[in-house]
Design an enzyme around this catalytic site. Structure first.
Site, PDB file in Angstrom:
ATOM      1  N   LYS A 130       0.865  -1.189   0.000  1.00 34.07           N
ATOM      2  CA  LYS A 130       0.000   0.000   0.000  1.00 34.07           C
ATOM      3  C   LYS A 130       0.897   1.234   0.000  1.00 34.07           C
ATOM      4  O   LYS A 130       1.688   1.432   0.922  1.00 34.07           O
ATOM      5  CB  LYS A 130      -0.905   0.020   1.237  1.00 34.07           C
ATOM      6  CG  LYS A 130      -1.623   1.378   1.443  1.00 34.07           C
ATOM      7  CD  LYS A 130      -2.511   1.405   2.696  1.00 34.07           C
ATOM      8  CE  LYS A 130      -3.056   2.823   2.958  1.00 34.07           C
ATOM      9  NZ  LYS A 130      -3.905   2.913   4.169  1.00 34.07           N
ATOM     10  N   ASP A 154      -2.475  10.483   3.218  1.00 37.69           N
ATOM     11  CA  ASP A 154      -3.864  10.090   3.459  1.00 37.69           C
ATOM     12  C   ASP A 154      -4.556  11.136   4.318  1.00 37.69           C
ATOM     13  O   ASP A 154      -4.458  11.121   5.544  1.00 37.69           O
ATOM     14  CB  ASP A 154      -3.896   8.714   4.150  1.00 37.69           C
ATOM     15  CG  ASP A 154      -5.321   8.257   4.431  1.00 37.69           C
ATOM     16  OD1 ASP A 154      -6.268   8.857   3.868  1.00 37.69           O
ATOM     17  OD2 ASP A 154      -5.481   7.280   5.200  1.00 37.69           O
ATOM     18  N   LYS A 204      -9.825  13.343   7.915  1.00 37.08           N
ATOM     19  CA  LYS A 204      -9.301  13.036   9.248  1.00 37.08           C
ATOM     20  C   LYS A 204      -9.243  14.306  10.097  1.00 37.08           C
ATOM     21  O   LYS A 204      -9.210  15.413   9.576  1.00 37.08           O
ATOM     22  CB  LYS A 204      -7.876  12.474   9.114  1.00 37.08           C
ATOM     23  CG  LYS A 204      -7.804  11.080   8.533  1.00 37.08           C
ATOM     24  CD  LYS A 204      -6.360  10.587   8.475  1.00 37.08           C
ATOM     25  CE  LYS A 204      -6.261   9.201   7.865  1.00 37.08           C
ATOM     26  NZ  LYS A 204      -6.891   8.148   8.654  1.00 37.08           N
ATOM     27  N   ASP A 226       1.862   6.758   5.197  1.00 34.66           N
ATOM     28  CA  ASP A 226       0.852   5.757   4.829  1.00 34.66           C
ATOM     29  C   ASP A 226       1.266   4.981   3.573  1.00 34.66           C
ATOM     30  O   ASP A 226       0.482   4.241   3.004  1.00 34.66           O
ATOM     31  CB  ASP A 226      -0.497   6.456   4.623  1.00 34.66           C
ATOM     32  CG  ASP A 226      -1.684   5.538   4.839  1.00 34.66           C
ATOM     33  OD1 ASP A 226      -1.496   4.469   5.465  1.00 34.66           O
ATOM     34  OD2 ASP A 226      -2.785   5.875   4.382  1.00 34.66           O
ATOM     35  N   GLU A 269      -9.302   3.908   2.317  1.00 33.18           N
ATOM     36  CA  GLU A 269      -8.832   3.956   0.931  1.00 33.18           C
ATOM     37  C   GLU A 269      -7.811   2.880   0.610  1.00 33.18           C
ATOM     38  O   GLU A 269      -7.667   2.480  -0.535  1.00 33.18           O
ATOM     39  CB  GLU A 269      -8.268   5.341   0.624  1.00 33.18           C
ATOM     40  CG  GLU A 269      -6.803   5.572   1.004  1.00 33.18           C
ATOM     41  CD  GLU A 269      -6.529   5.473   2.496  1.00 33.18           C
ATOM     42  OE1 GLU A 269      -7.482   5.642   3.290  1.00 33.18           O
ATOM     43  OE2 GLU A 269      -5.373   5.201   2.880  1.00 33.18           O
ATOM     44  N   ARG A 316      -7.606  -0.299   1.211  1.00 32.07           N
ATOM     45  CA  ARG A 316      -8.156  -1.547   0.665  1.00 32.07           C
ATOM     46  C   ARG A 316      -8.633  -1.337  -0.763  1.00 32.07           C
ATOM     47  O   ARG A 316      -8.603  -2.274  -1.573  1.00 32.07           O
ATOM     48  CB  ARG A 316      -9.274  -2.062   1.596  1.00 32.07           C
ATOM     49  CG  ARG A 316     -10.450  -1.161   1.716  1.00 32.07           C
ATOM     50  CD  ARG A 316     -11.273  -1.424   2.986  1.00 32.07           C
ATOM     51  NE  ARG A 316     -10.620  -0.897   4.195  1.00 32.07           N
ATOM     52  CZ  ARG A 316     -11.143  -0.992   5.413  1.00 32.07           C
ATOM     53  NH1 ARG A 316     -12.302  -1.597   5.622  1.00 32.07           N
ATOM     54  NH2 ARG A 316     -10.499  -0.492   6.434  1.00 32.07           N
TER      55      ARG A 316
HETATM   56  N1  BES Z   1      -3.957   4.877   6.828  1.00 32.24           N
HETATM   57  C1  BES Z   1      -5.074   4.671   7.668  1.00 32.24           C
HETATM   58  C2  BES Z   1      -4.778   3.716   8.827  1.00 32.24           C
HETATM   59  C3  BES Z   1      -3.785   4.216   9.840  1.00 32.24           C
HETATM   60  C4  BES Z   1      -4.228   4.942  10.920  1.00 32.24           C
HETATM   61  C5  BES Z   1      -2.461   3.916   9.736  1.00 32.24           C
HETATM   62  C6  BES Z   1      -3.332   5.384  11.862  1.00 32.24           C
HETATM   63  C7  BES Z   1      -1.559   4.345  10.676  1.00 32.24           C
HETATM   64  C8  BES Z   1      -2.002   5.080  11.752  1.00 32.24           C
HETATM   65  C9  BES Z   1      -6.234   4.107   6.869  1.00 32.24           C
HETATM   66  O1  BES Z   1      -6.307   4.518   5.556  1.00 32.24           O
HETATM   67  C10 BES Z   1      -7.477   4.557   7.538  1.00 32.24           C
HETATM   68  O2  BES Z   1      -7.731   5.741   7.525  1.00 32.24           O
HETATM   69  N2  BES Z   1      -8.230   3.623   8.108  1.00 32.24           N
HETATM   70  C11 BES Z   1      -9.413   3.940   8.795  1.00 32.24           C
HETATM   71  C12 BES Z   1     -10.444   2.936   8.392  1.00 32.24           C
HETATM   72  C13 BES Z   1     -11.831   3.260   8.874  1.00 32.24           C
HETATM   73  C14 BES Z   1     -12.348   4.475   8.133  1.00 32.24           C
HETATM   74  C15 BES Z   1     -12.709   2.069   8.643  1.00 32.24           C
HETATM   75  C16 BES Z   1      -9.112   3.855  10.280  1.00 32.24           C
HETATM   76  O3  BES Z   1      -8.363   2.979  10.691  1.00 32.24           O
HETATM   77  O4  BES Z   1      -9.606   4.707  11.018  1.00 32.24           O
HETATM   78 ZN    ZN Z   2      -4.552   5.096   4.681  1.00 29.23          ZN
HETATM   79 MN    MN Z   3      -7.408   6.333   5.363  1.00 34.19          MN
END
Ligand code: BES
Ligand code: ZN
Ligand code: MN
Length: 492
Positions: free
Chosen positions: A256, A261, A268, A279, A340, A342
């Protein structure tokens, strides 16, 4: 830092490192030095309550009987338990102690270190590797550092241990590439510049190719393109091919690579959003692993594929509720534009399977915050559709210290991402968030393909110094993948 393996100590002023095992049992070199100093070392160790614990250090200045600028007595722990991991940790501790000490050179005397768990020359290589990893810094944007903050240590001569067959420099170079990619901010490393950096640093024989959004459109990568839609940067699919074993079926590694992000329209919160420059840590690990394998001319066929894209909010960005069609033909309701990763992986994994027909595919991704809730920053999450593959990856993790922990998958989790309007939605409930993310990716794995997914969200970046890294980019995954490949795919 330049590391050499020499028979005797080089001339000129230098710090000196000698060793002691558990119980403060002095090594041969340490005992000689102690005699020359009239027993000062033994007295100092007793005063410091030093017991020879692995990587513990007692530092002595102005020691009689030696010209060394300072002497470090470093613990090895119980001698017959002093293995590769211990010597890496020891090397890391020496580098951390001396890096900004004012010393420019250090002589590490392994002479008379006996009864350890590996050949002495291999111990020397591991010590050097640990020192190299720990000495990594990312200071390129710091223009006003005070002299005392700047690294001084430039040379390490390891004596009394012979010359190792493999000095592990290729592996260290792969880790350093990953750390550079992860550390760079998102205005410097974006999809195209990620490709450029990998190309510019590629060892001889590593074939680096990439394609952009026109080709993705032709291929029907609607899920990946939906993520990229809000960004001015053009998405890239990067392929790195290392062909070291004739026409053997290649192992495929997928990363990935979300170079930033923001969450997209599902934006966020501001605090900590700057972390999302890393990311792309999965892609970074895949690039570092391919670099390491190519740099040591590994007898194996491995292909690294990275989905590189920036996730931005914009007038053109995709919206929650949009339905996209992935390259596999499966449709996805985008409930949350912040899920995103996935969406990127599903198209890249599908393309990689169609293109390279692998029997085994492993993806690495900073996929979910939920993974950090589950495992903290101690282990990455391991999801797999095959017990043997999971065991191989776990073993590589244990051996390298890039630790993993197996997570469950199954039908009951899978149905949580069914959608009323499309084949699936891109998020499930909050509970089990890293598992439903894995289930989503699993829907894009073809029958018969052995697949593992490593959710490394908690491992890419460290808030605190570790044994083998300064706080910041850890390089997690490179050593894990290299060991996994060496032990299970490489021709001897
Ligand atoms: N890149 C993030 C996951 C992440 C969060 C990595 C903190 C490292 C530190 C990912 O794209 C994401 O935003 N995931 C969301 C998914 C949710 C919307 C289902 C998450 O984990 O909050
Ligand atoms: Zn992400
Ligand atoms: Mn994300």
């Amino acid at each position: 830092m330049k590391i050499t393996f020499a028979a005797t100590a080089p001339a000129g002023p230098s710090a000196l490192v000698v060793f002691a095992a558990k119980g403060a049992a002095l090594s041969g070199a340490a005992a000689l030095l102690n005699d020359a100093a009239g027993g000062a070392i033994a007295r100092a160790l007793a005063t410091a309550r030093f017991d020879g614990e692995a990587a513990a250090i007692v530092e002595l200045f102005a020691l009689p009987g030696t010209t060394a600028t300072r002497v470090l007595v470093v613990g090895l722990g119980v001698a017959d338990k002093a293995d590769a991991a211990v010597f890496e940790k020891v090397g890391g501790a020496i580098a951390a102690r001396l890096l900004t000490s004012g010393e420019t050179d250090v002589t590490v005397d392994l002479g008379g270190v006996t009864a350890i768990a590996l050949p002495l020359a291999d111990a020397a290589a591991r010590l050097a590797h640990g020192a190299t990893l720990r000495a990594y810094r990312f200071d390129k944007y710091r223009t006003t550092m005070k002299p005392a903050q700047k690294p001084t240590l430039a040379g390490m001569a390891i004596v009394g241990a012979g010359t190792p067959a493999d000095d592990l420099a290729a592996l260290a170079a792969g880790v350093a590439l990953t750390r550079d990619l992860v550390s760079e901010p998102a205005n410097i490393i974006y999809p195209e510049s990620f490709v450029d950096r990998v190309r510019a640093t590629a060892p001889e024989g590593l074939i680096v190719e990439a394609f952009g959004e026109a080709e993705m459109t032709t291929l029907g990568m609607g899920a990946l393109l939906g993520v990229s839609q809000g960004s001015e940067r053009e998405a890239q699919v990067l392929t790195m091919r290392w062909n070291g074993d004739g026409d053997a079926t290649p192992l495929v590694l997928v990363g990935k690579g979300v170079t930033f992000d923001t969450g997209g329209i599902s934006l966020k919160q501001p605090p900590g959003m700057e972390d999302m420059k890393w990311d792309m840590g999965g892609a970074g690990a895949v690039a570092g692993a391919l670099h390491a394998l190519a740099a040591r001319q590994a007898k194996v066929n491995v292909i690294g594929v990275c989905g590189l894209v920036e996730n931005m909010p914009d007038g053109k960005a995709q919206r929650p509720g949009d339905v996209v069609t992935s390259m596999s033909g499966q449709t996805i309701e985008v409930i949350n534009t912040d899920a995103e990763g996935r969406l990127v992986l599903c198209d890249v994994l599908w393309w990689a399977q169609e293109t390279f027909r692998p029997a085994v595919i492993v993806d690495l991704a900073t996929l979910t915050g939920a993974m950090i809730v589950s495992l903290g920053h101690e282990r990455g999450g391991l999801f797999a559709n095959d017990h043997g593959l999971a065991a191989q990856l776990s073993a590589a993790g244990d051996a390298t210290g890039d630790l993993l922990w197996r997570m469950p998958m199954g039908e009951t989790y899978d149905k949580l991402i069914d959608s009323p309007i499309a084949d699936m939605k891109n998020v499930g409930p909050r509970e089990g968030g890293s598992i439903t993310a894995a289930q989503f990716i699993g829907r894009f794995i073809k029958p018969g393909v052995k697949w593992a997914h490593l959710d490394i969200a908690g491992m890419v970046w460290a808030a605190k110094d570790g044994a083998l890294w300064a706080k910041g980019a850890t390089g997690y995954g490179v050593r894990l993948l290299e060991k996994f490949v060496a032990d299970n795919f490489e021709k001897s």
